[in-house]
Every structure is written in C-alpha cells, then in structure tokens.
Design a protein around this motif. Sequence first.
Motif, PDB file in Angstrom:
ATOM      1  N   GLN A   1     -85.025 -61.666  51.114  1.00 15.98           N
ATOM      2  CA  GLN A   1     -84.563 -61.952  49.769  1.00 15.98           C
ATOM      3  C   GLN A   1     -84.569 -60.697  48.928  1.00 15.98           C
ATOM      4  O   GLN A   1     -85.327 -59.771  49.176  1.00 15.98           O
ATOM      5  N   ILE A   2     -83.736 -60.728  47.912  1.00 15.61           N
ATOM      6  CA  ILE A   2     -83.680 -59.654  46.925  1.00 15.61           C
ATOM      7  C   ILE A   2     -83.851 -60.300  45.560  1.00 15.61           C
ATOM      8  O   ILE A   2     -83.298 -61.372  45.302  1.00 15.61           O
ATOM      9  N   ALA A   3     -84.610 -59.661  44.688  1.00 18.01           N
ATOM     10  CA  ALA A   3     -84.777 -60.157  43.321  1.00 18.01           C
ATOM     11  C   ALA A   3     -84.180 -59.134  42.360  1.00 18.01           C
ATOM     12  O   ALA A   3     -84.456 -57.939  42.464  1.00 18.01           O
ATOM     13  N   PHE A  63     -76.383 -66.857  44.069  1.00 14.04           N
ATOM     14  CA  PHE A  63     -77.844 -66.802  43.946  1.00 14.04           C
ATOM     15  C   PHE A  63     -78.491 -68.038  44.540  1.00 14.04           C
ATOM     16  O   PHE A  63     -77.873 -69.086  44.691  1.00 14.04           O
ATOM     17  N   HIS A  64     -79.777 -67.876  44.885  1.00 15.13           N
ATOM     18  CA  HIS A  64     -80.563 -68.960  45.486  1.00 15.13           C
ATOM     19  C   HIS A  64     -81.364 -69.715  44.414  1.00 15.13           C
ATOM     20  O   HIS A  64     -81.474 -70.931  44.456  1.00 15.13           O
ATOM     21  N   TRP A  79     -83.161 -63.272  39.160  1.00 16.17           N
ATOM     22  CA  TRP A  79     -82.225 -63.935  40.063  1.00 16.17           C
ATOM     23  C   TRP A  79     -82.689 -63.685  41.487  1.00 16.17           C
ATOM     24  O   TRP A  79     -82.896 -62.542  41.879  1.00 16.17           O
ATOM     25  N   ARG A  80     -82.888 -64.733  42.277  1.00 17.18           N
ATOM     26  CA  ARG A  80     -83.285 -64.622  43.687  1.00 17.18           C
ATOM     27  C   ARG A  80     -82.029 -64.732  44.537  1.00 17.18           C
ATOM     28  O   ARG A  80     -81.293 -65.718  44.450  1.00 17.18           O
ATOM     29  N   LEU A  81     -81.787 -63.711  45.353  1.00 17.89           N
ATOM     30  CA  LEU A  81     -80.552 -63.620  46.132  1.00 17.89           C
ATOM     31  C   LEU A  81     -80.839 -63.648  47.628  1.00 17.89           C
ATOM     32  O   LEU A  81     -81.901 -63.236  48.073  1.00 17.89           O
ATOM     33  N   PHE A  82     -79.878 -64.080  48.394  1.00 15.26           N
ATOM     34  CA  PHE A  82     -79.862 -63.967  49.856  1.00 15.26           C
ATOM     35  C   PHE A  82     -81.072 -64.605  50.534  1.00 15.26           C
ATOM     36  O   PHE A  82     -81.779 -63.976  51.294  1.00 15.26           O
ATOM     37  N   ALA A  83     -81.310 -65.864  50.287  1.00 18.51           N
ATOM     38  CA  ALA A  83     -82.443 -66.554  50.889  1.00 18.51           C
ATOM     39  C   ALA A  83     -82.158 -67.011  52.315  1.00 18.51           C
ATOM     40  O   ALA A  83     -83.075 -67.250  53.079  1.00 18.51           O
ATOM     41  N   GLU A  84     -80.892 -67.111  52.683  1.00 19.69           N
ATOM     42  CA  GLU A  84     -80.554 -67.630  54.001  1.00 19.69           C
ATOM     43  C   GLU A  84     -80.477 -66.509  55.043  1.00 19.69           C
ATOM     44  O   GLU A  84     -80.250 -65.353  54.717  1.00 19.69           O
ATOM     45  N   ARG A  92     -72.454 -59.843  52.687  1.00 19.29           N
ATOM     46  CA  ARG A  92     -72.688 -60.730  51.544  1.00 19.29           C
ATOM     47  C   ARG A  92     -72.576 -59.909  50.272  1.00 19.29           C
ATOM     48  O   ARG A  92     -72.821 -58.717  50.264  1.00 19.29           O
TER      49      ARG A  92
END
Length: 126
Positions: A1-3, A63-64, A79-84, A92
């Motif tokens: 994940q990226i924040a 965003f997740h 913003w929490r990104l790329f959870a999958e 992405r």
Amino acid sequence: QIAVTSLVPSEELLLVTVSGSQPSAARIDSSQTIPSTNEDCCIVSRLRGVPLSYIEIMPAGDFHAINLRAGGNGAAIEWRLFAEFLEKGVIRRARVHAAIVPRENDIEIAAACWQSIGGLELQLTP
C-alpha cells in the motif's frame, strides 16, 4: 500500500459526496476511516484564519480508503492506495487533485471540480 497524506491548518473538515447532481457534506470532527464504495467524493478543508478552502479530489476507483483526522491543530487527510495484489507488469495509476477556492460556495465548487476531472485520462505511455 501507499499512503498520500496532506496536513492542513483547518478549522473545519468536510466529506463531500456527489450523488446525481446534488452534493452533500458531512462534518468530520474526529478520526474516521472511510472505505471506498465506488461513490465519488472529495474532501473540503476550510482553512483557519482566511476565507479560503482547500479541496482534495480522488476518483473513486483510484483509492482503497480515506483516513481523516480532525482536531485542534488542523486536519490530516490520508488516501490509502493500491491495497490489492498486482501481477508483475501490471500498471496502476492514482491521481490526487487539489485546489484552493473561496470559502463561499466551496461545496458546490468542489462538486464542479470533481465533475470537471471525471473525463480526464492519465496517459500511461510516452
């Protein structure tokens, strides 16, 4: 994940959702995590000491979850990104759009900004 996090000296933090053509705003007074429901939304932070608002917009599919913290020192928008999980070679993208606008009618302006970025495409190749 990226924040992706913004720290803003705000006196009021609002979560604005756009359903149809009518925006609605909910005040955030403490810490809150809002999962992505594929509903379009943006964050309006009314800045302390000036008649301006700071707006952040991220398309629903980018965003997740959003972590929002409001307190005496201001607000934090994360913003929490790329959870999958992604296979090798998958590209992405995520876009955070920001604007500083007059506080008067800031919710309507935020909704109009959201609508204007809806059709923007991010070019992934040169």
